[in-house]
Design an enzyme around this catalytic site. Structure first.
Site, mmCIF file in Angstrom:
data_model
loop_
_atom_site.group_PDB
_atom_site.id
_atom_site.type_symbol
_atom_site.label_atom_id
_atom_site.label_comp_id
_atom_site.label_asym_id
_atom_site.label_seq_id
_atom_site.Cartn_x
_atom_site.Cartn_y
_atom_site.Cartn_z
ATOM 1 N N LYS A 237 -12.664 -44.519 -25.865
ATOM 2 C CA LYS A 237 -12.451 -43.068 -25.947
ATOM 3 C C LYS A 237 -13.703 -42.381 -26.510
ATOM 4 O O LYS A 237 -14.166 -41.384 -25.969
ATOM 5 C CB LYS A 237 -11.256 -42.775 -26.865
ATOM 6 C CG LYS A 237 -11.162 -41.332 -27.314
ATOM 7 C CD LYS A 237 -10.012 -41.091 -28.261
ATOM 8 C CE LYS A 237 -10.268 -41.438 -29.705
ATOM 9 N NZ LYS A 237 -10.977 -40.405 -30.490
ATOM 10 N N ASN A 238 -14.258 -42.925 -27.599
ATOM 11 C CA ASN A 238 -15.357 -42.240 -28.273
ATOM 12 C C ASN A 238 -16.695 -42.407 -27.564
ATOM 13 O O ASN A 238 -17.693 -41.816 -27.982
ATOM 14 C CB ASN A 238 -15.445 -42.685 -29.741
ATOM 15 C CG ASN A 238 -14.274 -42.133 -30.547
ATOM 16 O OD1 ASN A 238 -13.544 -41.248 -30.064
ATOM 17 N ND2 ASN A 238 -14.074 -42.650 -31.744
ATOM 18 N N CYS B 279 -9.398 -31.285 -40.319
ATOM 19 C CA CYS B 279 -8.289 -31.937 -39.616
ATOM 20 C C CYS B 279 -7.581 -32.865 -40.597
ATOM 21 O O CYS B 279 -7.948 -32.922 -41.777
ATOM 22 C CB CYS B 279 -8.768 -32.677 -38.388
ATOM 23 S SG CYS B 279 -9.629 -34.186 -38.745
ATOM 24 N N ARG C 174 -14.627 -32.510 -42.437
ATOM 25 C CA ARG C 174 -15.440 -32.766 -41.250
ATOM 26 C C ARG C 174 -16.301 -31.575 -40.807
ATOM 27 O O ARG C 174 -16.101 -30.995 -39.745
ATOM 28 C CB ARG C 174 -14.547 -33.243 -40.091
ATOM 29 C CG ARG C 174 -13.739 -34.467 -40.471
ATOM 30 C CD ARG C 174 -12.885 -34.965 -39.366
ATOM 31 N NE ARG C 174 -13.652 -35.646 -38.336
ATOM 32 C CZ ARG C 174 -13.113 -36.187 -37.253
ATOM 33 N NH1 ARG C 174 -11.817 -36.109 -37.057
ATOM 34 N NH2 ARG C 174 -13.857 -36.807 -36.370
ATOM 35 N N ASP D 211 -12.344 -46.354 -38.473
ATOM 36 C CA ASP D 211 -11.275 -46.272 -37.466
ATOM 37 C C ASP D 211 -10.416 -47.537 -37.401
ATOM 38 O O ASP D 211 -9.430 -47.561 -36.647
ATOM 39 C CB ASP D 211 -11.876 -45.979 -36.078
ATOM 40 C CG ASP D 211 -12.415 -44.566 -35.973
ATOM 41 O OD1 ASP D 211 -12.099 -43.750 -36.850
ATOM 42 O OD2 ASP D 211 -13.158 -44.284 -35.013
ATOM 43 N N ARG E 269 -3.403 -39.991 -28.103
ATOM 44 C CA ARG E 269 -4.744 -39.414 -28.027
ATOM 45 C C ARG E 269 -5.782 -40.489 -27.726
ATOM 46 O O ARG E 269 -6.805 -40.212 -27.115
ATOM 47 C CB ARG E 269 -5.119 -38.759 -29.363
ATOM 48 C CG ARG E 269 -4.335 -37.529 -29.678
ATOM 49 C CD ARG E 269 -4.847 -36.892 -30.936
ATOM 50 N NE ARG E 269 -6.263 -36.555 -30.781
ATOM 51 C CZ ARG E 269 -6.980 -35.908 -31.673
ATOM 52 N NH1 ARG E 269 -6.424 -35.518 -32.801
ATOM 53 N NH2 ARG E 269 -8.253 -35.636 -31.458
#
Ligand code: EPU
Length: 424
Positions: A22-23, A120, A125, A308, A400
């Site tokens: 994803k990233n 968030c 951030r 993560d 997500r």
């Protein structure tokens, strides 16, 4: 809102393949704004964050078409002038990574107006480093009514040092520098494999980048970029989640098509707790036999232990023998899974940026609430090893970033079912 119903305990065993990262896919999608030509991206995961960014790109006049072979083909079909707000609040608020369109829009069109992402669930951030980097390349930056507006007639190459390694910050400034006039030298860059993957795509489009994946990246600006065909790297965080699941459940899982070097910080930790690791042509095999022991960990930018995977590793530490301390150094609010794990019977004590976990404690199924993407993955793993039924609510967080997690876990032997709220 969908929920996961999990009945445990189960032992995870078998083979699993990670989807595309994803990233890495998110900046790759943003990079397609830099060219008028078609860009063909393979191995893009089918997850919600990708759909959100496609929506934003479509708003910016791009066409995002999924071909029958699964490739995503992106190409401009409408002039940029057609969109008034480049990246409006409604789209940016749902996903911070939307800020990745800032560098490409500025470099390609000389201006960009993007809503400030705001904080968030996991922390404040800020994006000050993105903005300082763009200013170093000659951009004018203004903040107005919750938006950041940047302009530059043509960006000019420069030397810029990030105050701290930032993944999307490095990606944003890198994407701007590829079309700048002259040479840029970016220092103290994020060394995550996703940054190197973006540079591979940009180079395939005609950019001249060297050193990506290291601390210093050198970019020789070019006038324009063409199209390219690119395969996104496998998702080390998703893959790592299943490997942690193997250790947690006394299982035996082989992760196919993985880049072992990218997972080294996790594999070292899994070896430290006593799991057996084999890296071979078939993939990375993690198997756990007998008691595992506690190990301390500190999250850090790559090649340190990834933030993560911190939440998922905490689930594992509830089942290892002894006391372990986790220090979270990247985000200030990333222990939201801890109180939920405690409700399942874990012995966790959080004190600011540190968590102390005493194991092993038997976990009992419970109703738990997901608060962010990786916290959700932690709770799902905990549910797989817990006795009885666990219901993980707000699975949209998980969607997500994890493609078909329930299907992959089922294949590995877990009893996991997705239910819509109406079926609850
Ligand atoms: N930071 C600043 N100023 C900036 C940028 C960052 O102070 O201008 C700070 C952050 O507050 C944080 C640290 O620098 O303390 C590192 O943050 P970074 O910028 O590297 O994070 P990010 O680029 O916003 C990406 C991933 C995250 C992942 C982090 C850290 C993407 C789209 N997101 O975020 O992924 O946790 O790097 O590795 O690449 C996830 O997938 O669950 C996720 C949150």
């Amino acid at each position: 809102m969908d929920k996961f119903h999990i009945v445990g305990p189960s032992r995870l065993a078998g083979r699993v393949k990670a989807s595309g990262a994803k990233n890495a896919a998110l900046p790759a999608l943003a990079a397609t704004l830099l060219t008028e030509a078609a860009t063909e991206l393979h191995n893009v995961p089918r997850v919600r964050d990708i759909r959100t960014l496609c929506k934003l790109l479509e708003h910016l006049g791009m066409g995002c078409e999924e071909r029958a072979d699964g490739a995503l083909v992106l190409q401009r079909f409408q002039p940029i002038e057609a969109s008034a707000d480049d990246a409006p609040y409604d789209l940016v608020k749902t996903m911070r990574a939307s800020v990745l369109v800032l560098g490409p829009l500025l470099a390609r069109y000389g201006h960009a107006r993007v809503s400030l992402p705001g904080g968030c669930a996991i922390g404040v951030r800020p994006i000050d480093q993105h903005l300082k980097g763009l200013e170093a390349l000659g951009a004018e930056v203004r903040l107005s009514h919750g938006y950041v507006e940047t302009t530059a007639s043509r960006l000019v190459g420069a030397r810029f040092r990030f105050d701290m390694p930032t993944v999307t910050g490095t990606e944003n400034v890198l994407m701007a520098a590829v079309l700048a006039q002259g040479t840029s030298v970016l220092e103290n860059c994020a060394r995550e494999p996703e940054v190197a993957d973006l540079a591979d795509l940009l180079n395939a489009m005609g950019a001249r980048i060297s050193g990506a994946g290291g601390e210093t990246i050198e970019v020789e600006g070019v006038r324009e970029l063409g199209g390219a065909r690119h395969r996104v790297i496998p998702d080390r965080i998703e893959g790592g989640t299943y490997l942690i699941g193997a250790a947690l459940t006394g299982g035996d899982v082989t992760l196919e098509d993985a880049h072992a070097a990218d997972l080294a910080p996790l594999l070292d930790k899994l070896a430290e707790v006593g799991a057996q690791i084999d890296v071979g042509p078939a993939g990375i095999r993690v198997c756990a036999v007998g008691d595992l022991r506690a190990a301390d960990l500190t999250t850090a930018p790559h090649p340190g232990f990834p933030t993560d995977l911190q939440a998922q590793f905490m689930a594992l530490l509830t089942q290892t023998h002894g006391v372990a301390t986790i220090r979270e150094t990247i985000f200030e609010n990333r222990f939201q899974h801890a109180p939920e794990l405690m409700r399942m019977g874990a012995d966790v004590h959080v004190d600011g940026g540190s968590a102390r976990i005493q194991g092993p404690t038997p976990l009992a199924g419970a109703n738990v609430m997901a608060t962010d993407l990786r916290a959700s993955a932690c709770l799902v793993l905990a549910g797989v090893v817990a006795q009885g039924e666990t219901v993980v609510e707000r699975i949209y967080h998980l969607d997500r970033g994890y493609e078909g997690m329930e299907l992959k876990l089922q294949k590995l032997g877990a009893q996991v079912a997705r239910r819509a709220a109406s079926e609850a």
